[in-house]
Design a protein around this motif. Structure first.
Motif, PDB file in Angstrom:
ATOM      1  N   ALA A  70      52.400 -18.272  21.514  1.00  0.00           N
ATOM      2  CA  ALA A  70      51.834 -17.707  20.290  1.00  0.00           C
ATOM      3  C   ALA A  70      52.804 -16.685  19.724  1.00  0.00           C
ATOM      4  N   VAL A  71      52.797 -16.527  18.406  1.00  0.00           N
ATOM      5  CA  VAL A  71      53.647 -15.563  17.711  1.00  0.00           C
ATOM      6  C   VAL A  71      52.795 -14.838  16.681  1.00  0.00           C
ATOM      7  N   SER A  72      52.934 -13.527  16.601  1.00  0.00           N
ATOM      8  CA  SER A  72      52.165 -12.742  15.646  1.00  0.00           C
ATOM      9  C   SER A  72      53.028 -11.605  15.119  1.00  0.00           C
ATOM     10  N   LYS A  73      52.663 -11.086  13.967  1.00  0.00           N
ATOM     11  CA  LYS A  73      53.357  -9.913  13.439  1.00  0.00           C
ATOM     12  C   LYS A  73      52.388  -8.733  13.386  1.00  0.00           C
ATOM     13  N   THR A  74      52.934  -7.553  13.603  1.00  0.00           N
ATOM     14  CA  THR A  74      52.137  -6.338  13.655  1.00  0.00           C
ATOM     15  C   THR A  74      52.968  -5.165  13.161  1.00  0.00           C
ATOM     16  N   SER A  75      52.289  -4.123  12.691  1.00  0.00           N
ATOM     17  CA  SER A  75      52.993  -2.954  12.160  1.00  0.00           C
ATOM     18  C   SER A  75      53.505  -2.031  13.247  1.00  0.00           C
ATOM     19  N   SER A  76      52.990  -2.166  14.478  1.00  0.00           N
ATOM     20  CA  SER A  76      53.391  -1.296  15.586  1.00  0.00           C
ATOM     21  C   SER A  76      53.313  -2.073  16.890  1.00  0.00           C
ATOM     22  N   PRO A  77      54.063  -1.662  17.903  1.00  0.00           N
ATOM     23  CA  PRO A  77      53.923  -2.300  19.211  1.00  0.00           C
ATOM     24  C   PRO A  77      52.614  -1.904  19.873  1.00  0.00           C
ATOM     25  N   MET A  78      52.260  -2.589  20.954  1.00  0.00           N
ATOM     26  CA  MET A  78      51.023  -2.271  21.674  1.00  0.00           C
ATOM     27  C   MET A  78      51.078  -0.876  22.290  1.00  0.00           C
ATOM     28  N   THR A  79      52.265  -0.393  22.568  1.00  0.00           N
ATOM     29  CA  THR A  79      52.419   0.873  23.285  1.00  0.00           C
ATOM     30  C   THR A  79      52.486   2.088  22.366  1.00  0.00           C
ATOM     31  N   GLY A  80      52.400   1.890  21.065  1.00  0.00           N
ATOM     32  CA  GLY A  80      52.464   3.031  20.162  1.00  0.00           C
ATOM     33  C   GLY A  80      52.002   2.641  18.769  1.00  0.00           C
ATOM     34  N   VAL A  81      51.257   3.541  18.120  1.00  0.00           N
ATOM     35  CA  VAL A  81      50.742   3.267  16.771  1.00  0.00           C
ATOM     36  C   VAL A  81      51.518   4.131  15.787  1.00  0.00           C
ATOM     37  N   TYR A  82      52.135   3.477  14.809  1.00  0.00           N
ATOM     38  CA  TYR A  82      52.980   4.189  13.856  1.00  0.00           C
ATOM     39  C   TYR A  82      52.224   4.704  12.633  1.00  0.00           C
ATOM     40  N   ASN A  83      51.046   4.151  12.343  1.00  0.00           N
ATOM     41  CA  ASN A  83      50.347   4.485  11.103  1.00  0.00           C
ATOM     42  C   ASN A  83      49.039   5.215  11.379  1.00  0.00           C
ATOM     43  N   GLN A  84      48.806   6.299  10.633  1.00  0.00           N
ATOM     44  CA  GLN A  84      47.558   7.043  10.719  1.00  0.00           C
ATOM     45  C   GLN A  84      47.045   7.250   9.300  1.00  0.00           C
ATOM     46  N   TRP A  85      45.783   6.895   9.075  1.00  0.00           N
ATOM     47  CA  TRP A  85      45.210   6.919   7.731  1.00  0.00           C
ATOM     48  C   TRP A  85      43.952   7.780   7.680  1.00  0.00           C
ATOM     49  N   GLU A  86      43.726   8.331   6.497  1.00  0.00           N
ATOM     50  CA  GLU A  86      42.483   9.032   6.207  1.00  0.00           C
ATOM     51  C   GLU A  86      41.873   8.417   4.947  1.00  0.00           C
ATOM     52  N   GLY A  87      40.729   8.899   4.529  1.00  0.00           N
ATOM     53  CA  GLY A  87      40.130   8.447   3.279  1.00  0.00           C
ATOM     54  C   GLY A  87      39.123   7.328   3.437  1.00  0.00           C
ATOM     55  N   PHE A  88      38.746   6.989   4.658  1.00  0.00           N
ATOM     56  CA  PHE A  88      37.735   5.953   4.863  1.00  0.00           C
ATOM     57  C   PHE A  88      36.330   6.530   4.617  1.00  0.00           C
ATOM     58  N   SER A  89      35.412   5.661   4.187  1.00  0.00           N
ATOM     59  CA  SER A  89      34.005   6.066   4.053  1.00  0.00           C
ATOM     60  C   SER A  89      33.123   4.949   4.591  1.00  0.00           C
TER      61      SER A  89
END
Length: 580
Positions: A489-508
């Motif tokens: 299987a092959v997939s694309k992701t914004s960060s590896p499993m060992t670290g998250v590069y993106n943090q977001w606010e503004g959800f409701s």
């Protein structure tokens, strides 16, 4: 006199071969461990010390407050650099630096994937990365220019002149080589193969171009060289509320300056306070090295004093014929120094033989440089101190025998004389047991980290950072990989499993507290991610390939569900998320 001392010391070592071997090897092992740890500690302390402007360089960072948690990050907004350059007299130079992505570089038939940075022209004025070819004032002025390291220039162009050559980047645009840098030292906080102007990043990236005036989008690093006489503390006070002013929000983040001497070893913050970081490991290993060396010295002392009865007659006769106590002390210290020097020679051999086997445990860049005179001088001075320390107690103890009692045969070692030896033995065993217990605990922690459930299947899982052209051609690449028969299987992701590069606010979401604005760590993935990573869902389903509505879907972890207080199996989440 010294020649006589050495001759007697050598004869004693040869005469008592077994005893001498135990002493020499004991000191050798202790000094080898201490030397290995010392080399590692020296390497860790040496980070970035080659920069000429080291004391005036700072990284602008920010204190954040989300989810009732005080955090600290180095991700900074794009317009900050221009603001500092235009309105702050404390600033001499400033540069923006991206996080360092891989890009494909093509020159003729040569194609390489290497990591580099987008930087401003001030970068080479601030940091001491010497140019072999080119002028630091000019090499990054043209937006479509590139500066290579010597190794990369050699790999791309061989022995041909690289300056003036054209390189195609990510199969999108072309840049001209304007300068060649010396290879980056291993003890550098920056690791890269090339540099390109940050203006090129703005010109070629819609995302970056759209963030030119966004004070709430933090995705790059900003470094500043302060003018003479300006302290990081004073500059921090000046910029602290800058973002709050720009965004007209008193709850926004606070900026501060983190000085270069603290980047590597003092990079950890807790509740907005610099609590240390890698320095804790440096201190711990330094203590371990000292303890191991002390154990070796105590072992030497115990063995020397244990033979007191054999040396007593020698001391008595020498005192009877006129030897002074200071001469006997010098004799015994000479013996310990000779033992220490022989142990030191063996320790150097042990270190040279051991270093190649320690490359995978943090010693990959640690080396014993025989041509480094200051290093060898410090190592030799350590040997001298070890010899004096190990021989001090035996010398004082043995030289204190009363000749009359010794020669009459009435000499006996009393309880008071044995007390220091008992203390040394207890101390030696205490240190040894403490080190053994510590080793067992660390081993158990490592085993736990290796065997604990991670929530996904790491077996046969590979993560690769893709260059821009491979990202654009992901589907053809995926098809070719699947066609090999080796890939499941092959997939694309914004960060590896060992670290998250993106943090977001503004959800409701339904029932959200209007005063609450929590921060969420986010991964952007495709539908194949579930199968590729081997994830297991507790409820619901993962994204489907042909379900168009899944383009607005989201998968939450248990911590997010608990934070939101969602009681139904699925809930609606909306809002304009802002990248932090």
């Amino acid at each position: 006199m010294l020649k006589n001392y050495l001759k007697i010391a050598f004869r004693n070592l040869v005469k008592n071969k077994g005893y001498s071997a135990i002493n020499i090897l004991g000191l050798a092992m202790g000094m080898a461990v201490a030397l290995l740890i010392g080399l590692w500690v020296r390497y860790e302390w040496s980070f970035d010390d080659f920069h000429e402007n080291r004391v005036s360089l700072v990284r602008v960072m920010k204190h954040t407050y989300f989810n009732n948690h005080k955090g600290t990050q180095s991700g900074i907004m794009l317009p900050l650099a221009a603001e500092l350059r235009a309105h702050f007299s404390e600033v001499k130079h400033v540069t923006r630096v991206d996080w360092g992505d891989k890009h494909s570089l093509v020159a003729g038939e040569q194609k390489l994937s290497k990591t580099g940075h987008y930087v401003d022209p001030d970068f080479l004025k601030m940091f001491t990365f010497p140019l072999v070819k080119g002028n630091a004032e000019q090499v990054l002025k043209d937006p479509y220019s590139i500066v290579l390291t010597e190794s990369l220039a050699k790999a791309m162009f061989g022995d041909a002149e690289p300056v003036g050559k054209v390189i195609r980047v990510d199969n999108r645009f072309e840049v001209m080589v304007t300068g060649i840098l010396k290879d980056i030292p291993r003890n550098s906080s920056f690791e890269f193969d090339y540099l390109m102007p940050y203006e090129l990043n703005i010109a070629t990236s819609d995302f970056v171009r759209g963030a030119v005036n966004e004070w709430g989008n933090n995705f790059l690093q900003t470094y500043v060289q302060l003018n003479d006489g300006v302290t990081p503390e004073a500059f921090s006070a000046r910029i602290a509320n800058l973002v709050r002013t720009k965004m007209n929000d008193k709850n926004e983040s606070l900026l501060f300056a983190h000085p270069m001497p603290k980047w590597h070893l003092f990079g950890e913050f807790k509740d907005w306070v610099n609590t240390g970081g890698a320095i804790e490991y440096v201190r711990l290993f330094a203590v371990i090295g000292i303890l191991v060396l002390l154990i070796a010295c105590i072992n030497f002392m115990n063995l020397s004093t244990a033979r007191s009865e054999k040396r007593a007659r020698e001391v008595g006769i020498r005192k009877a014929v006129g030897s002074e106590r200071r001469q006997l002390i010098a004799q015994f210290l000479t013996e310990s120094m000779l033992t220490a020097l022989l142990g030191f020679a063996i320790a150097l051999v042990i270190v040279e033989l051991a270093l190649p086997y320690l490359k995978d445990v943090g010693f990959e860049h640690v080396e014993l440089n025989w041509s480094n005179i200051p290093l060898m001088a410090v190592a030799f001075a350590g040997c001298i101190v070890t010899g004096l320390l190990a021989g001090s107690y035996p010398a004082l103890y043995l030289s204190g025998f009363v000749p009359v009692k010794v020669l009459k045969g009435t000499f006996q070692v009393g309880r008071a004389a044995n007390l220091p030896r008992k203390i040394l033995v207890v101390t030696q065993f205490t240190f040894s047991i403490a080190l053994i217990i510590g080793t067992v605990i660390v081993f158990q922690q490592i085993q736990h980290a290796k065997s604990r459930s991670m929530g996904y299947n790491p077996e046969k899982l590979i993560w690769l950072s893709l260059s821009s052209d491979l990202q654009r051609n992901f589907l053809p690449m995926k098809t070719e990989l699947m066609a090999t028969g080796y890939v499941e299987a092959v997939s694309k992701t914004s960060s590896p499993m060992t670290g998250v590069y993106n943090q977001w606010e503004g959800f409701s979401w339904p029932g959200k507290d209007p005063q609450s604005n929590p921060l969420f760590s986010a991964l952007m993935v495709d539908p194949s991610y579930f199968k590729t990573a081997g994830l297991k869902l507790k409820e619901g389903r993962f994204f489907a390939e042909r379900v168009l509505s899944d383009s607005n879907a989201i998968v939450l972890n248990e911590a997010s569900v608990k934070l939101m207080g969602l009681r139904t199996r699925w809930g609606a989440i909306s809002g304009s998320a802002r990248r932090i």
